[in-house]
Design a protein around this motif. Structure first.
Motif, PDB file in Angstrom:
ATOM      1  N   SER A   1       0.882  -1.166   0.000  1.00 11.30           N
ATOM      2  CA  SER A   1       0.000   0.000   0.000  1.00 11.30           C
ATOM      3  C   SER A   1       0.921   1.218   0.000  1.00 11.30           C
ATOM      4  O   SER A   1       1.885   1.270   0.768  1.00 11.30           O
ATOM      5  CB  SER A   1      -0.890   0.012   1.237  1.00 11.30           C
ATOM      6  N   GLY A   2       0.652   2.174  -0.872  1.00 11.39           N
ATOM      7  CA  GLY A   2       1.550   3.318  -0.969  1.00 11.39           C
ATOM      8  C   GLY A   2       0.827   4.638  -1.110  1.00 11.39           C
ATOM      9  O   GLY A   2      -0.368   4.678  -1.423  1.00 11.39           O
ATOM     10  N   HIS A   3       1.563   5.716  -0.850  1.00  5.97           N
ATOM     11  CA  HIS A   3       1.009   7.065  -0.997  1.00  5.97           C
ATOM     12  C   HIS A   3       2.165   8.015  -1.278  1.00  5.97           C
ATOM     13  O   HIS A   3       3.154   8.047  -0.538  1.00  5.97           O
ATOM     14  CB  HIS A   3       0.280   7.488   0.276  1.00  5.97           C
ATOM     15  N   GLY A   4       2.055   8.778  -2.349  1.00  4.15           N
ATOM     16  CA  GLY A   4       3.077   9.771  -2.649  1.00  4.15           C
ATOM     17  C   GLY A   4       3.065  10.892  -1.621  1.00  4.15           C
ATOM     18  O   GLY A   4       2.000  11.376  -1.247  1.00  4.15           O
ATOM     19  N   ILE A   5       4.238  11.299  -1.137  1.00  2.00           N
ATOM     20  CA  ILE A   5       4.349  12.361  -0.127  1.00  2.00           C
ATOM     21  C   ILE A   5       5.580  13.212  -0.437  1.00  2.00           C
ATOM     22  O   ILE A   5       6.392  12.863  -1.301  1.00  2.00           O
ATOM     23  CB  ILE A   5       4.481  11.790   1.304  1.00  2.00           C
ATOM     24  N   GLU A   6       5.709  14.332   0.307  1.00  2.00           N
ATOM     25  CA  GLU A   6       6.947  15.113   0.276  1.00  2.00           C
ATOM     26  C   GLU A   6       7.633  14.866   1.606  1.00  2.00           C
ATOM     27  O   GLU A   6       7.043  15.015   2.673  1.00  2.00           O
ATOM     28  CB  GLU A   6       6.656  16.594   0.083  1.00  2.00           C
ATOM     29  N   TYR A   7       8.896  14.489   1.552  1.00  7.49           N
ATOM     30  CA  TYR A   7       9.632  14.146   2.775  1.00  7.49           C
ATOM     31  C   TYR A   7      10.994  14.816   2.730  1.00  7.49           C
ATOM     32  O   TYR A   7      11.785  14.589   1.806  1.00  7.49           O
ATOM     33  CB  TYR A   7       9.790  12.630   2.888  1.00  7.49           C
ATOM     34  N   GLU A   8      11.219  15.675   3.726  1.00  7.00           N
ATOM     35  CA  GLU A   8      12.484  16.407   3.818  1.00  7.00           C
ATOM     36  C   GLU A   8      12.815  17.114   2.507  1.00  7.00           C
ATOM     37  O   GLU A   8      13.953  17.097   2.027  1.00  7.00           O
ATOM     38  CB  GLU A   8      13.622  15.465   4.231  1.00  7.00           C
ATOM     39  N   GLY A   9      11.751  17.688   1.920  1.00  8.82           N
ATOM     40  CA  GLY A   9      11.929  18.464   0.697  1.00  8.82           C
ATOM     41  C   GLY A   9      12.085  17.629  -0.558  1.00  8.82           C
ATOM     42  O   GLY A   9      12.360  18.166  -1.634  1.00  8.82           O
ATOM     43  N   LYS A  10      11.882  16.296  -0.455  1.00  9.40           N
ATOM     44  CA  LYS A  10      12.045  15.416  -1.610  1.00  9.40           C
ATOM     45  C   LYS A  10      10.712  14.765  -1.966  1.00  9.40           C
ATOM     46  O   LYS A  10       9.892  14.491  -1.097  1.00  9.40           O
ATOM     47  CB  LYS A  10      13.074  14.321  -1.307  1.00  9.40           C
ATOM     48  N   LYS A  11      10.525  14.530  -3.255  1.00 10.33           N
ATOM     49  CA  LYS A  11       9.356  13.794  -3.710  1.00 10.33           C
ATOM     50  C   LYS A  11       9.580  12.327  -3.353  1.00 10.33           C
ATOM     51  O   LYS A  11      10.537  11.700  -3.814  1.00 10.33           O
ATOM     52  CB  LYS A  11       9.171  13.962  -5.214  1.00 10.33           C
ATOM     53  N   ALA A  12       8.694  11.800  -2.531  1.00  8.05           N
ATOM     54  CA  ALA A  12       8.918  10.459  -1.971  1.00  8.05           C
ATOM     55  C   ALA A  12       7.616   9.673  -1.956  1.00  8.05           C
ATOM     56  O   ALA A  12       6.550  10.162  -2.356  1.00  8.05           O
ATOM     57  CB  ALA A  12       9.502  10.570  -0.568  1.00  8.05           C
ATOM     58  N   GLU A  13       7.727   8.451  -1.484  1.00  8.51           N
ATOM     59  CA  GLU A  13       6.544   7.610  -1.321  1.00  8.51           C
ATOM     60  C   GLU A  13       6.631   6.865  -0.004  1.00  8.51           C
ATOM     61  O   GLU A  13       7.699   6.331   0.361  1.00  8.51           O
ATOM     62  CB  GLU A  13       6.408   6.594  -2.460  1.00  8.51           C
ATOM     63  N   LEU A  14       5.506   6.855   0.731  1.00  3.42           N
ATOM     64  CA  LEU A  14       5.384   6.061   1.947  1.00  3.42           C
ATOM     65  C   LEU A  14       4.776   4.718   1.559  1.00  3.42           C
ATOM     66  O   LEU A  14       3.728   4.669   0.918  1.00  3.42           O
ATOM     67  CB  LEU A  14       4.484   6.777   2.959  1.00  3.42           C
ATOM     68  N   VAL A  15       5.430   3.628   1.946  1.00  5.12           N
ATOM     69  CA  VAL A  15       5.009   2.292   1.530  1.00  5.12           C
ATOM     70  C   VAL A  15       4.797   1.404   2.746  1.00  5.12           C
ATOM     71  O   VAL A  15       5.626   1.386   3.666  1.00  5.12           O
ATOM     72  CB  VAL A  15       6.061   1.645   0.592  1.00  5.12           C
ATOM     73  N   MET A  16       3.682   0.681   2.756  1.00  8.60           N
ATOM     74  CA  MET A  16       3.430  -0.332   3.773  1.00  8.60           C
ATOM     75  C   MET A  16       3.478  -1.705   3.099  1.00  8.60           C
ATOM     76  O   MET A  16       2.900  -1.907   2.038  1.00  8.60           O
ATOM     77  CB  MET A  16       2.062  -0.142   4.451  1.00  8.60           C
ATOM     78  N   ILE A  17       4.159  -2.650   3.740  1.00 11.44           N
ATOM     79  CA  ILE A  17       4.352  -3.984   3.183  1.00 11.44           C
ATOM     80  C   ILE A  17       3.422  -4.977   3.866  1.00 11.44           C
ATOM     81  O   ILE A  17       3.309  -5.003   5.093  1.00 11.44           O
ATOM     82  CB  ILE A  17       5.814  -4.436   3.373  1.00 11.44           C
ATOM     83  N   HIS A  18       2.764  -5.798   3.055  1.00 15.78           N
ATOM     84  CA  HIS A  18       1.911  -6.872   3.566  1.00 15.78           C
ATOM     85  C   HIS A  18       2.504  -8.203   3.093  1.00 15.78           C
ATOM     86  O   HIS A  18       2.454  -8.513   1.895  1.00 15.78           O
ATOM     87  CB  HIS A  18       0.479  -6.728   3.056  1.00 15.78           C
ATOM     88  N   ASP A  19       3.093  -8.945   4.013  1.00 18.32           N
ATOM     89  CA  ASP A  19       3.737 -10.212   3.664  1.00 18.32           C
ATOM     90  C   ASP A  19       2.669 -11.276   3.407  1.00 18.32           C
ATOM     91  O   ASP A  19       1.901 -11.633   4.299  1.00 18.32           O
ATOM     92  CB  ASP A  19       4.658 -10.660   4.804  1.00 18.32           C
ATOM     93  N   VAL A  20       2.593 -11.779   2.173  1.00 18.19           N
ATOM     94  CA  VAL A  20       1.603 -12.802   1.817  1.00 18.19           C
ATOM     95  C   VAL A  20       2.303 -14.091   1.388  1.00 18.19           C
ATOM     96  O   VAL A  20       1.728 -14.915   0.667  1.00 18.19           O
ATOM     97  CB  VAL A  20       0.662 -12.298   0.700  1.00 18.19           C
ATOM     98  N   THR A  21       3.558 -14.275   1.841  1.00 18.35           N
ATOM     99  CA  THR A  21       4.327 -15.460   1.454  1.00 18.35           C
ATOM    100  C   THR A  21       3.594 -16.740   1.825  1.00 18.35           C
ATOM    101  O   THR A  21       3.492 -17.671   1.010  1.00 18.35           O
ATOM    102  CB  THR A  21       5.710 -15.439   2.123  1.00 18.35           C
ATOM    103  N   ALA A  22       3.068 -16.793   3.044  1.00 18.50           N
ATOM    104  CA  ALA A  22       2.373 -18.013   3.489  1.00 18.50           C
ATOM    105  C   ALA A  22       1.168 -18.294   2.615  1.00 18.50           C
ATOM    106  O   ALA A  22       0.918 -19.440   2.222  1.00 18.50           O
ATOM    107  CB  ALA A  22       1.965 -17.863   4.959  1.00 18.50           C
ATOM    108  N   GLU A  23       0.402 -17.228   2.300  1.00 19.80           N
ATOM    109  CA  GLU A  23      -0.785 -17.411   1.464  1.00 19.80           C
ATOM    110  C   GLU A  23      -0.414 -17.906   0.072  1.00 19.80           C
ATOM    111  O   GLU A  23      -1.062 -18.797  -0.476  1.00 19.80           O
ATOM    112  CB  GLU A  23      -1.565 -16.101   1.360  1.00 19.80           C
TER     113      GLU A  23
END
Length: 461
Positions: free
Chosen positions: A219-241
């Motif tokens: 899951s991600g969302h584009g953001i500005e971080y410390e003056g840089k164009k960035a993206e915040l990303v959340m990881i969902h581990d589905v290896t078992a599935e």
């Protein structure tokens, strides 16, 4: 203070000057008195009355910085005061005025109410702390990366734990470093699509520090971080599935292979008499019956079967859908010379019948074998009868003739008649034995024909 400038009296900020030698305010506008909610007369009588309103936690800061002004240094401080139980934030700029000998003779200052700004700053600081806290301590792996360089800018504890890299190692890497080489081009292409909005993406592969592949959704969302164009990303581990799905697919493939190599007919039907699934044997038979393959979702009650056949089969399905288990014999019209034993059982989910599972076994060979066994039993009875009756007579005759033979006088003419009779009885006995041998050989040939040809072992289970 009696010589106050009327114009300065209406300035938004408090403006004042303090006579160091006489320890009193030389000038003080109304705004200063309003900030501390003291009267000008009171401040004239007690010029240090405002100090008792300084917040205890800030008192020594104000005292220390004020001493610097007395030593000839300009200062700017922010501190709190408590007036009638209400906390205010003030900004105080103080500048010393020196005489020719560089002695401080006067202190001038501007005091501003910065409560609103300070509260916003503190609220932003609290919010930033809360966001930072939830980022760092979120149970899901999180990171922020630079969209231009792909470098990691921040990672949380869960990401460090999940991937095995330290924070320092992460911050020296790019998000391409944790991907299989063949996935990087797809990654670069997707990064170009990042916008300032929330999105989800599935089917990614990551590599942890130990080199093991992990299957993840993000899951991600584009953001500005410390003056840089960035993206915040959340990881969902589905290896078992993913592993479970792969195992299920393999198991299903193996099961399908097994089922499709069974000669028995296997199929299932839903509550509306529509085909759910079928093995290859069922598909072959129905293709012969209907001149086409019966597809899942189609009714198994095909008009080509005829009204009588449809009513019969619908009756069986309906009984099972009411919870019965049904077994019956059906003579196939599609495959001549075949008779099937059909077994139907309900498919139950949460105590509700949702369909019918069916197994059809061709029992014609078994029936034919049973008929042959009946015929063989009849022939065996005939053999027994021959052995017990037709052989017994000649044997009894032989026994009697042997007893008539004159063993003491072999030249007795009567012995010649006895030998002739013995030869006749022997011929009769030989004929009976030949009959028994012929019948036994016939049974043997039939058995060899049955058991030497390939059979569906399930027919005899």
């Amino acid at each position: 203070m009696k010589n106050q400038c009327k114009t300065l009296a209406y300035v938004k900020d408090a403006i004042w000057s303090f006579d160091v030698a006489n320890q009193k305010f030389e000038y003080l506008n109304e705004r200063f008195a309003n900030l501390y909610e003291l009267s000008l007369d009171e401040l004239e009588r007690a010029p240090f009355a405002w100090r008792r309103l300084v917040h205890p936690d800030d008192y020594y800061l104000v005292k220390r910085e004020t001493e610097k002004v007395y030593n000839g240094e300009s200062v700017e401080i922010e501190f709190r005061i408590i007036v009638n139980g209400i906390t205010k934030w003030l900004s105080d700029k103080k500048t010393p005025v020196l005489d020719d000998n560089q002695n401080v003779t006067m202190i001038v200052g501007i005091t501003s109410d910065i409560t609103t700004r300070k509260e916003k700053e503190l609220e932003m600081a609290r919010s930033e702390y809360i966001y930072r806290y939830f980022f760092v301590n979120n149970p899901n792996p999180l990171w922020i990366y630079d969209i231009k360089t792909l470098k990691f800018l921040a990672v949380n504890h869960a990401a460090i734990e999940k991937y095995g890299y330290s924070e320092e190692e992460f911050l020296k890497m790019t998000i391409a470093d944790i991907r299989p080489r063949e996935d990087v081009s797809k990654l670069v292409s997707e990064v170009k699509k990042v916008k300032n909005r929330f999105y989800q993406s599935e089917g990614w592969r990551h590599i942890n520090r130990a080199g093991k592949i992990m299957y993840v959704n993000i899951s991600g969302h584009g953001i500005e971080y410390e003056g840089k164009k960035a993206e915040l990303v959340m990881i969902h581990d589905v290896t078992a599935e993913v592993k479970n799905k792969e195992e299920i697919i393999i198991a299903k493939r193996n099961l399908d292979t097994l089922i499709n190599n069974i000669n028995d007919l296997i199929w299932s039907v839903d509550q509306d008499y529509r085909l759910i699934s079928a093995n290859a044997s069922f598909e072959r038979l129905t293709t012969m019956a209907f001149n086409r393959k019966l597809m899942p979702g189609e009714s198994v009650l095909q008009p080509r079967s005829g009204d009588e056949s449809i009513d019969k089969w619908k009756g069986y399905y309906s009984r099972v859908l009411r919870g019965e288990s049904v077994v019956f014999i059906n003579v196939s019209s599609a495959v001549k010379g075949s008779t099937f034993e059909i077994r139907m059982r309900p498919i139950v989910n949460e105590d509700k019948v949702i369909g019918v599972v069916c197994v059809g076994r061709d029992i014609q060979k078994r029936l034919d074998a049973e008929k042959r066994m009946i015929l063989q039993n009849t022939e065996l009875k005939e053999i027994v009868s021959l052995a017990s009756h037709e052989i017994r007579g000649p044997v009894t005759s032989l026994t009697g003739l042997v007893n008539l033979f004159n063993k003491d006088n072999l030249s007795d003419p009567f012995n010649s008649d006895v030998i002739s009779l013995i030869q006749k009885v022997t011929n009769e006995l030989d004929t009976v034995i030949h009959k028994i041998v012929e019948k036994s050989y016939s049974i043997q040939v039939d058995n060899e024909a049955i058991y030497s040809s390939p059979q569906n072992l399930s027919d005899y289970e």
